[in-house]
Design a protein around this motif. Structure first.
Motif, PDB file in Angstrom:
ATOM      1  N   PRO A   1       0.824  -1.210   0.000  1.00 37.87           N
ATOM      2  CA  PRO A   1       0.000   0.000   0.000  1.00 37.87           C
ATOM      3  C   PRO A   1       0.860   1.263   0.000  1.00 37.87           C
ATOM      4  CG  PRO A   1       0.208  -0.814   2.225  1.00 37.87           C
ATOM      5  CD  PRO A   1       0.915  -1.808   1.347  1.00 37.87           C
ATOM      6  N   VAL A   2       0.220   2.376  -0.271  1.00 38.14           N
ATOM      7  CA  VAL A   2       0.833   3.661   0.024  1.00 38.14           C
ATOM      8  C   VAL A   2       0.312   4.059   1.403  1.00 38.14           C
ATOM      9  CG1 VAL A   2      -0.985   4.955  -1.191  1.00 38.14           C
ATOM     10  CG2 VAL A   2       1.212   6.033  -0.751  1.00 38.14           C
ATOM     11  N   VAL A   3       1.223   4.501   2.267  1.00 36.78           N
ATOM     12  CA  VAL A   3       0.870   4.800   3.657  1.00 36.78           C
ATOM     13  C   VAL A   3       1.177   6.262   3.946  1.00 36.78           C
ATOM     14  CG1 VAL A   3       1.296   4.232   6.080  1.00 36.78           C
ATOM     15  CG2 VAL A   3       1.383   2.432   4.350  1.00 36.78           C
TER      16      VAL A   3
ATOM     17  N   GLY B   1      -2.139  10.622  13.004  1.00 35.42           N
ATOM     18  CA  GLY B   1      -3.105   9.811  12.268  1.00 35.42           C
ATOM     19  C   GLY B   1      -2.407   9.039  11.167  1.00 35.42           C
ATOM     20  N   ILE B   2      -2.890   7.821  10.896  1.00 35.81           N
ATOM     21  CA  ILE B   2      -2.323   6.969   9.846  1.00 35.81           C
ATOM     22  C   ILE B   2      -3.409   6.653   8.831  1.00 35.81           C
ATOM     23  CG2 ILE B   2      -1.098   4.820   9.322  1.00 35.81           C
ATOM     24  CD1 ILE B   2       0.448   6.617  11.173  1.00 35.81           C
ATOM     25  N   GLY B   3      -3.046   6.673   7.541  1.00 32.46           N
ATOM     26  CA  GLY B   3      -3.998   6.332   6.494  1.00 32.46           C
ATOM     27  C   GLY B   3      -3.356   5.457   5.434  1.00 32.46           C
ATOM     28  N   TYR B   4      -4.122   4.495   4.923  1.00 33.36           N
ATOM     29  CA  TYR B   4      -3.633   3.578   3.896  1.00 33.36           C
ATOM     30  C   TYR B   4      -4.487   3.704   2.633  1.00 33.36           C
ATOM     31  CZ  TYR B   4      -0.902   0.856   7.335  1.00 33.36           C
ATOM     32  OH  TYR B   4       0.004   0.450   8.283  1.00 33.36           O
TER      33      TYR B   4
ATOM     34  N   SER C   1      -2.450   8.252  -3.266  1.00 34.52           N
ATOM     35  CA  SER C   1      -1.636   8.920  -2.243  1.00 34.52           C
ATOM     36  C   SER C   1      -2.424  10.036  -1.571  1.00 34.52           C
ATOM     37  CB  SER C   1      -0.364   9.496  -2.877  1.00 34.52           C
ATOM     38  OG  SER C   1       0.453   8.467  -3.400  1.00 34.52           O
ATOM     39  N   GLN C   2      -3.167  10.812  -2.373  1.00 36.10           N
ATOM     40  CA  GLN C   2      -4.007  11.873  -1.816  1.00 36.10           C
ATOM     41  C   GLN C   2      -5.082  11.286  -0.908  1.00 36.10           C
ATOM     42  OE1 GLN C   2      -4.818  13.519  -5.859  1.00 36.10           O
ATOM     43  NE2 GLN C   2      -4.372  15.506  -4.915  1.00 36.10           N
ATOM     44  N   LEU C   3      -5.630  10.136  -1.313  1.00 37.34           N
ATOM     45  CA  LEU C   3      -6.648   9.459  -0.505  1.00 37.34           C
ATOM     46  C   LEU C   3      -6.071   9.000   0.826  1.00 37.34           C
ATOM     47  CD1 LEU C   3      -9.562   8.326  -0.413  1.00 37.34           C
ATOM     48  CD2 LEU C   3      -8.676   6.247  -1.491  1.00 37.34           C
ATOM     49  N   ALA C   4      -4.877   8.406   0.793  1.00 36.21           N
ATOM     50  CA  ALA C   4      -4.227   7.941   2.025  1.00 36.21           C
ATOM     51  C   ALA C   4      -3.964   9.115   2.966  1.00 36.21           C
ATOM     52  CB  ALA C   4      -2.924   7.217   1.696  1.00 36.21           C
ATOM     53  N   MET C   5      -3.507  10.247   2.425  1.00 35.24           N
ATOM     54  CA  MET C   5      -3.259  11.418   3.257  1.00 35.24           C
ATOM     55  C   MET C   5      -4.553  11.938   3.864  1.00 35.24           C
ATOM     56  SD  MET C   5      -0.148  13.518   1.412  1.00 35.24           S
ATOM     57  CE  MET C   5      -0.888  13.655  -0.224  1.00 35.24           C
ATOM     58  N   GLY C   6      -5.622  11.931   3.072  1.00 37.88           N
ATOM     59  CA  GLY C   6      -6.912  12.353   3.604  1.00 37.88           C
ATOM     60  C   GLY C   6      -7.381  11.460   4.733  1.00 37.88           C
ATOM     61  N   ARG C   7      -7.154  10.164   4.601  1.00 41.35           N
ATOM     62  CA  ARG C   7      -7.544   9.220   5.650  1.00 41.35           C
ATOM     63  C   ARG C   7      -6.709   9.430   6.909  1.00 41.35           C
ATOM     64  NH1 ARG C   7      -8.116   4.048   1.513  1.00 41.35           N
ATOM     65  NH2 ARG C   7     -10.311   4.433   0.956  1.00 41.35           N
ATOM     66  N   ALA C   8      -5.436   9.735   6.722  1.00 39.52           N
ATOM     67  CA  ALA C   8      -4.584  10.014   7.884  1.00 39.52           C
ATOM     68  C   ALA C   8      -5.093  11.233   8.641  1.00 39.52           C
ATOM     69  CB  ALA C   8      -3.139  10.230   7.433  1.00 39.52           C
TER      70      ALA C   8
ATOM     71  N   ALA D   1      -3.932  17.067  -0.061  1.00 38.93           N
ATOM     72  CA  ALA D   1      -4.521  15.801   0.366  1.00 38.93           C
ATOM     73  C   ALA D   1      -5.996  15.784  -0.014  1.00 38.93           C
ATOM     74  CB  ALA D   1      -4.365  15.635   1.874  1.00 38.93           C
ATOM     75  N   HIS D   2      -6.578  14.586  -0.018  1.00 39.11           N
ATOM     76  CA  HIS D   2      -8.008  14.450  -0.287  1.00 39.11           C
ATOM     77  C   HIS D   2      -8.755  14.743   1.018  1.00 39.11           C
ATOM     78  CE1 HIS D   2     -11.569  13.005  -2.392  1.00 39.11           C
ATOM     79  NE2 HIS D   2     -11.872  12.288  -1.319  1.00 39.11           N
TER      80      HIS D   2
END
Length: 218
Positions: free
Chosen positions: A39-41, A83-86, A101-108, A127-128
């Protein structure tokens, strides 16, 4: 009046100094964009007001694995929020690596216990997220908060890839963590891709194509 090492360190990162004076802010960064597998983290970090314990924080690529792990522990203990996002392999293949990557950052960012007013993002793109973002090229070298996020993201992703290694030891995920090293490419050629490989990435896709040709011509 003697100036503390922490304050001196913070002043080296002008974006952090400006943000800390104006608002609650976070730094966000991702790890694993160039990998062929996994994944991208991303990690999002809201730094503490007192950063005296953060004088060793630096771009994760400039640190040894041992130092990264030690500093990640300090960050986790002292940050206001982490916060961590995958984004998984399926999302990477379906969306493309930038959007994933933008999605993972948004989740983080969404996983932070408290939301910042502004986000410093490493790179060219936001980020998303609904939060206000300030993209910073080479941000992990220019922002303390982004550098901290890069460390936390790297440690989390490496840990994830070492778990994958337990199921697929022949690929060497514990050493290259998914990057396209010679050993990784040789393993791909010999064994083919796993469920953790990114089929939209050319080296993986070409390996599968060669295997199909071998089967058809065999």
């Amino acid at each position: 009046m003697k100036k503390s090492a922490g304050n001196t360190h913070l002043r080296r990162h002008r974006f952090d100094a400006a943000m800390a004076a104006a608002s609650v802010y976070a730094g966000v960064d991702e790890v694993g964009r160039g990998c062929l597998a996994g994944p991208v983290v991303a990690a999002a970090v809201i730094p503490p007001t007192d950063v005296r314990d953060w004088t060793l924080v630096d771009d994760s690529k400039r640190l040894t694995e041992r130092t990264r792990n030690e500093i990640a522990d300090i960050i986790m203990r002292t940050a206001v929020g982490v916060g961590i996002g995958y984004a998984d392999v399926r999302e990477i293949d379906e969306l493309n690596i930038l959007r994933a990557s933008q999605l993972a950052m948004g989740r983080a960012l969404a996983s932070l216990s408290s939301q910042p007013e502004i986000v410093l993002v490493d790179g060219n793109y936001p980020a998303h997220t609904h939060l206000a973002c300030l993209p910073i090229i080479a941000g992990d070298a220019r922002s303390l908060a982004i550098a901290a996020a890069s460390i936390v993201a790297k440690v989390n992703r490496d840990t994830y890839m070492k778990k994958i290694h337990e199921a697929f030891p022949e690929y060497g995920f514990d050493t290259h963590v998914g990057y396209g090293t010679k050993a990784h490419l040789e393993a791909l050629a010999m064994y083919g891709p796993t469920v953790h490989h990114r089929m939209s990435f050319a080296p993986v896709r070409e390996t599968q194509t060669r295997q199909v040709r071998l089967v058809l011509n065999g």
